[in-house]
Design an enzyme around this catalytic site. Structure first.
Site, PDB file in Angstrom:
ATOM      1  N   SER A 289       0.839  -1.203   0.000  1.00 29.12           N
ATOM      2  CA  SER A 289       0.000   0.000   0.000  1.00 29.12           C
ATOM      3  C   SER A 289       0.872   1.250   0.000  1.00 29.12           C
ATOM      4  CB  SER A 289      -0.906   0.029   1.239  1.00 29.12           C
ATOM      5  OG  SER A 289      -1.650  -1.136   1.340  1.00 29.12           O
ATOM      6  N   ARG A 312       0.741   7.857   5.710  1.00 31.02           N
ATOM      7  CA  ARG A 312      -0.165   7.122   6.615  1.00 31.02           C
ATOM      8  C   ARG A 312      -1.582   7.710   6.582  1.00 31.02           C
ATOM      9  NH1 ARG A 312       1.173   3.099   9.988  1.00 31.02           N
ATOM     10  NH2 ARG A 312       3.382   2.577  10.063  1.00 31.02           N
ATOM     11  N   HIS A 315      -3.114   6.415   3.563  1.00 32.00           N
ATOM     12  CA  HIS A 315      -3.341   4.982   3.769  1.00 32.00           C
ATOM     13  C   HIS A 315      -4.630   4.745   4.553  1.00 32.00           C
ATOM     14  CE1 HIS A 315      -2.575   1.096   5.991  1.00 32.00           C
ATOM     15  NE2 HIS A 315      -2.564   0.738   4.729  1.00 32.00           N
TER      16      HIS A 315
END
Ligand code: SAH
Length: 488
Positions: A289, A312, A315
């Site tokens: 990812s 992040r 994500h």
């Protein structure tokens, strides 16, 4: 056109009783030679019509009635156009003045206010309109139905008390049912609903029912329906909306509903060894990812710490808007990392955020995660200070936290405002505040306040987007940077 100057009075005659027809309304009717209005209303004031020309046109010919009134006045007549309640509220005052504007008529127009049905009904019910309320007519003769449903939804959502004029008629009973269904989406079936039929008129009928029972209640075209807000209560057949909107619950629209009591069993730290929590498969999916995100990010942003946080964040949200929306206050990342390395506490607004933060990384740094939301004193503080529960929770936790505290808010904009207020009051500022709540009410404003203040470093986002998952991702990125030892 004659030289004699005509005049049009737009007169609200109140709900129907003599006593609630204003003296000025009586004078206007008395001075008029022609009275225009719906036959039903003219009957209500029959004794005042003696010797006058009464033009009782039927309902639904409002523009025609308006034109007639203007024409008579242009020929020098003194005309009173009467509406029940207030002439300007779903009444003739609007229509007549629209016609006059269109015709560029120079006739004098005088509007005389009357007691509208919402006020009459409210008086009969108690005090249901003592706080913010919205008035909506359910008649789709002059308003498209989808506009009506949108407005009902918006008002229901914003927790207004809602007065529904023209609730139903023979031809659209099913539409009232649709409205009740909409209301039930946003409001509890226990919500009190006041029904007043023919207020201050013969045939008056007053009832208070639960919203859940509204569909089977007696509602006619002579009824006004007053739907309570989340605060409205019933005391001995009186429907009352508190004048003081305690605890400002409007703002909790954007707070996740959290159970007030938490079972003691989940209060303790998770006893599972953090080292066995992760799986290799999971790690490889995460790595893949991150690769995909990096590829899509391209070269922006160059700063490695900002990039780690953004990676992040995306994500957690799959939303690349954060590339533009995220706001790193000056020195914020450094300050947060310093705080975490010094073993400062991470103070969260809701328990859900605590669950999203890597407790193993926090543990390695000696960092505690605290939430004041379920503190026994929280509810009481919220009540006495008029705060949301999350704002009270932040206050309680901050009062108990030491130096190097990182405040993380993913949910409640009011918690951001409370934090700023506390620091303004003299509380030691946190090392850094991460305030990225998601939502529609007060969210953008609170984030803006956070980025405007200069008391402490901050990390926020522009716009409505954010939320617990995003803030957990940001905190985890900061923990990772702090733990890995590289200087941000
Ligand atoms: N101009 C009027 C409203 C006209 S719309 C006013 O200001 O009151 C007509 C709707 O008003 C009715 O369908 C009903 O919902 C409400 N209404 C008017 N008079 C009322 C009364 N005396 N009692 C209850 N509802 C009334």
């Amino acid at each position: 056109m004659s030289d004699k100057k005509g005049i049009v009075y737009l007169v609200g005659i109140g709900p129907g009783s003599e006593g609630l027809l204003a003296p000025d309304a009586a004078l206007a009717i008395e001075s008029a030679d022609t009275i225009v209005g719906y036959t039903g209303y003219l009957e209500m004031i029959a004794s005042r019509l003696v010797g006058k020309r009464a033009l009782g046109r039927e309902l639904g010919e409002e523009t025609a009635r308006g034109e007639l009134a203007i024409e008579i006045a242009e020929r020098g007549g003194i005309v009173a156009v009467v509406s029940s309640g207030d002439a300007g509220i779903y009444g003739m005052a609007g229509v007549v003045q629209e016609v006059a504007a269109k015709r560029r008529s120079e006739v004098e127009i005088v509007v005389i206010p009357g007691v509208t049905a919402a006020c009459s009904a409210a008086a009969r019910l108690g005090a249901p309109l003592a706080h913010d309320w919205a008035s909506i007519s359910l008649s789709d003769l002059l308003t498209p139905w989808d506009v009506i449903t949108k407005r009902v939804q918006a008002a229901a959502r914003a927790d207004f008390v809602i007065a529904l004029y023209n609730p139903t008629s023979k031809t659209r009973a099913h539409r009232f049912a649709a409205i009740v269904e909409l209301l039930l989406r946003w409001r509890s079936p226990e919500t009190p609903v006041g029904l007043v039929e023919n207020a201050y008129r013969p045939g008056e009928n007053i009832a208070i029912v639960r919203l859940g029972d509204l569909l089977t209640a007696h509602v006619t075209m002579f009824t006004i329906v007053i739907v309570g807000s989340s605060k409205t209560f019933v005391d001995r057949s009186r429907m009352i909306t508190p004048r003081i909107y305690a605890a400002k619950t409007i703002e909790t629209l954007d707070d996740e509903a959290e159970p007030i009591e938490r079972p003691a069993a989940i209060e303790r730290d998770d006893p599972v060894d953090p080292r066995v929590r992760r799986s290799e498969v999971g790690d490889s999916i995460l790595a893949r990812s991150f690769e995909l995100i990096d590829a899509e990010l391209g070269v922006r942003p160059r700063d490695p710490a900002e990039r780690a946080i953004l990676r992040r964040t995306i994500h957690a949200s799959a939303d690349f808007d954060y590339v533009h929306n995220i706001r790193f206050g000056p020195g914020a990342i450094e300050a947060a990392v310093r705080g975490l390395r010094a073993g400062g506490t991470i103070l969260v607004d809701v328990e859900m955020l605590r669950a999203g933060i890597r407790s193993d990384w926090a543990g390695e740094l000696g960092v505690e995660i605290a939430c004041g939301l379920n503190h026994p004193a929280c509810l009481e503080l919220a009540r006495t200070k008029g705060l949301t529960r999350t704002a009270a929770g932040i206050r309680l936790a901050l009062e108990r936290a030491g130096a190097g505290t990182i405040v993380a808010i993913g949910n409640a904009p009011t918690a951001i405002q409370e934090l700023i207020r506390m620091v303004q009051e003299g509380f030691p500022p946190p090392a850094c505040a991460i305030g990225v709540p998601v939502g529609f009410v007060g969210v953008e404003e609170a984030k803006q306040q956070l980025s405007m203040q200069r008391y402490f470093p901050y990390l926020t986002s522009a716009g409505r987007k954010g939320g617990t998952a995003v803030v957990a991702a940001i905190v985890n990125a900061l923990l990772e940077i702090a733990r890995d030892g590289a200087d941000p």
